[in-house]
Design a protein around this motif. Structure first.
Motif, mmCIF file in Angstrom:
data_model
loop_
_atom_site.group_PDB
_atom_site.id
_atom_site.type_symbol
_atom_site.label_atom_id
_atom_site.label_comp_id
_atom_site.label_asym_id
_atom_site.label_seq_id
_atom_site.Cartn_x
_atom_site.Cartn_y
_atom_site.Cartn_z
ATOM 1 N N THR A 62 -20.404 33.216 21.510
ATOM 2 C CA THR A 62 -19.361 33.992 22.164
ATOM 3 C C THR A 62 -18.008 33.383 21.816
ATOM 4 N N SER A 63 -16.975 34.092 22.127
ATOM 5 C CA SER A 63 -15.639 33.578 21.863
ATOM 6 C C SER A 63 -14.718 33.974 23.007
ATOM 7 N N GLY A 64 -13.579 33.340 23.063
ATOM 8 C CA GLY A 64 -12.603 33.661 24.097
ATOM 9 C C GLY A 64 -12.079 35.071 23.965
ATOM 10 N N GLU A 65 -11.995 35.577 22.717
ATOM 11 C CA GLU A 65 -11.512 36.951 22.496
ATOM 12 C C GLU A 65 -12.481 37.969 23.098
ATOM 13 N N GLN A 66 -13.786 37.728 22.919
ATOM 14 C CA GLN A 66 -14.774 38.641 23.497
ATOM 15 C C GLN A 66 -14.695 38.638 25.015
ATOM 16 N N VAL A 67 -14.557 37.463 25.592
ATOM 17 C CA VAL A 67 -14.497 37.343 27.048
ATOM 18 C C VAL A 67 -13.233 38.001 27.579
ATOM 19 N N ALA A 68 -12.103 37.783 26.901
ATOM 20 C CA ALA A 68 -10.848 38.396 27.336
ATOM 21 C C ALA A 68 -10.941 39.917 27.277
ATOM 22 N N GLY A 69 -11.569 40.443 26.228
ATOM 23 C CA GLY A 69 -11.752 41.888 26.134
ATOM 24 C C GLY A 69 -12.634 42.417 27.252
ATOM 25 N N ALA A 70 -13.690 41.693 27.569
ATOM 26 C CA ALA A 70 -14.582 42.120 28.650
ATOM 27 C C ALA A 70 -13.858 42.112 29.987
ATOM 28 N N ILE A 71 -13.039 41.095 30.217
ATOM 29 C CA ILE A 71 -12.302 41.017 31.485
ATOM 30 C C ILE A 71 -11.299 42.153 31.597
ATOM 31 N N SER A 72 -10.594 42.457 30.495
ATOM 32 C CA SER A 72 -9.610 43.553 30.568
ATOM 33 C C SER A 72 -10.304 44.897 30.756
ATOM 34 N N ARG A 73 -11.461 45.112 30.124
ATOM 35 C CA ARG A 73 -12.213 46.354 30.353
ATOM 36 C C ARG A 73 -12.711 46.433 31.798
ATOM 37 N N PHE A 74 -13.124 45.304 32.349
ATOM 38 C CA PHE A 74 -13.578 45.287 33.740
ATOM 39 C C PHE A 74 -12.446 45.645 34.686
ATOM 40 N N ARG A 75 -11.270 45.082 34.445
ATOM 41 C CA ARG A 75 -10.126 45.342 35.321
ATOM 42 C C ARG A 75 -9.629 46.781 35.201
#
Length: 97
Positions: A62-75
């Motif tokens: 995983t990477s920080g970019e994937q996690v950041a994208g997931a968080i923004s989609r969640f929000r």
């Protein structure tokens, strides 16, 4: 029999009964054994596959970019729906009406 004598006898009997509840070490007797709570520890251990996994030199998947994208989609309430995975196949036979 005078009432004082009866009170003294009752007091002595109560003292004997209460003394029977005390443990030899001066504490209160309990039903706890040395393995108290062992069932909980065994249940928790059964749910842990490997408490100290060895990842070696393998790169993270995983990477920080994937996690950041997931968080923004969640929000923004645009979460990607996961694929439907079937865990078992049930074979049925017979006739229907």
């Amino acid at each position: 029999m005078p009432i004082e004598f009866v009170q003294v006898v009752i007091a002595i009997l109560m003292t004997v009964f209460v003394a029977g509840c005390a443990a030899a070490d001066g504490g209160v007797r309990t039903a706890q054994k040395s393995n108290w709570g062992e069932a909980n520890r065994q249940t928790m251990a059964a749910q842990i596959i490997d408490p100290a996994p060895d990842y070696g030199d393998a790169p993270l998947l995983t990477s920080g970019e994937q996690v950041a994208g997931a968080i923004s989609r969640f929000r923004s309430d645009q979460v990607k729906k996961p694929e439907r995975v079937k865990t078992s196949a049930i074979a049925t036979s017979g006739t229907s009406k």
